[in-house]
Design a protein around this motif. Structure first.
Motif: not given
Ligand SMILES: [Zn+2]
Length: 358
Positions: A257-286
């Motif tokens: 997820x390099x979109x950031x603010x707009x999608x962060x919560x849904x990205x975390x909710x998409x993960x399995x237990x022990x899953x990893x969110x990787x990011x290199x940017x926040x095009x929608x805001x930090x």
């Protein structure tokens, strides 16, 4: 070393520069000095230079980043060698086709010694901290030059599209997330350079890739590049629920997820237990909100990353040279129309790289 371009630095060249921060209209196509070639540097005649979101941020102005004006953008450069400094020991040939590693690091700090150049305390990026390639000529340290193998059928516009996003996506997925065969990866917002490079790296690694976009046209193109499942997040705004359905209520192993603010919560909710969110940017805001309960209860990992090391770039390039990873060029415009290219990137209307030709 002799070349017909010796002393050319005193002559003017065409470049797209900006004298002050602002909108796309601050970009000005004008005459400027051809860069000087230091003893340890190489002068390149730029064939193509590709845009990155970074260009927009630098043009608008990044807090704390003081630039010598006029500044020249452009991190991703392909071109041919026209002059080699007298102290360069690598046997480069005049006329050789090359790309440029956009990272500049000190080479002596603890991180550089470990081969983790993007953690270097003085790490800088060509086009951001240093003048870049929106120009006819560009000079850079010889150690940043990467020759394109003669056997490669890569075209030069495609070559310019590769380094920054490829090294970034490689570090995110291979080094940080340690993606492996059988993993499920969710990529938020397919269309940008890192997302498209990430898609190709993940498929090469044997993962299943789910991508999201607001555009069915982009989803169709992503299928053509190997995406397994596409979700239109306008039609399915609660796409994390769809992700759970698609993974037998497990969730994905990794979200990019390099979109950031707009999608962060849904990205975390998409993960399995022990899953990893990787990011290199926040095009929608930090300023994204993290549900800490979700973070610890599901034992999630949030991994930040930027750019990559020389080693990571070279490993990733092996897959380019052998044709496994293909650059995706949206369109090529003349350097004099950089303003228009910036407007297209601001709108997010591209699928793949916007490339300028001096
Ligand atoms: Zn260093």
């Amino acid at each position: 070393m002799y070349s017909i371009f010796s002393n050319l630095w005193v002559k003017p060249m065409k470049a797209t520069v900006f004298h002050e921060h602002g909108g796309p209209d601050v970009l000005s196509y004008e005459d400027t000095d051809t860069p000087k070639v230091e003893d340890t540097q190489v002068l390149i005649k730029v064939k193509y230079v590709a845009l990155n979101h970074l260009d927009l941020f630098v043009r608008r102005g990044i807090p704390g980043l003081k630039l010598e004006m006029p500044h020249i953008l452009g991190s991703d450069i392909s071109g041919e060698i026209v002059e080699v400094g007298s102290k360069v020991s690598v046997p480069f040939e005049i006329g050789q086709n090359v790309i440029v590693d956009p990272g500049i690091s000190c080479g002596v700090c603890e991180f550089c010694i470990r081969g983790q150049e993007s953690l270097c305390s003085s790490y800088g990026i060509i086009g951001e901290h240093y003048r870049g390639g929106y120009a006819e000529f560009f000079s850079v340290a010889a150690k940043n030059i990467i020759p394109i193998p003669k056997e490669s059928d890569l075209d030069m516009a495609g070559a310019a599209s590769i380094p920054l996003t490829l090294m970034t996506a490689w570090r995110l997925l291979m080094t940080k997330a340690q993606i492996k065969v059988g993993d499920d990866l969710l990529i938020i917002g397919i269309g940008g350079g890192v997302a498209l490079a990430g898609l190709q790296i993940a498929k090469a690694a044997g993962a299943r890739v789910i991508v999201t976009s607001s555009s069915n046209e982009k989803l169709e193109k992503a299928y053509g590049m190997g995406a397994d499942i596409g979700i239109n997040h306008n039609d399915t705004p609660e796409y994390h629920k769809e992700v759970f359905r698609l993974t037998n209520n497990r969730g994905v192993d990794i979200v990019l997820d390099s979109v950031g603010q707009a999608t962060w919560d849904r990205s975390l909710k998409s993960l399995r237990k022990g899953g990893k969110l990787v990011t290199c940017g926040a095009t929608s805001g930090p300023k994204a909100e993290t549900n800490v309960n979700l973070l610890f209860w599901k034992q999630l990992e949030i991994l930040g990353s930027t750019m990559g090391s020389r080693d990571e770039l070279r490993m990733a390039l092996k897959l380019v040279w052998n044709g496994t990873i293909r650059p995706t060029v949206d369109r090529i415009l003349p350097l004099s129309r950089a303003q228009e290219a910036h407007e297209i990137l601001e709108e997010g209307a591209q699928m793949g790289k916007l490339v300028l030709k001096p």
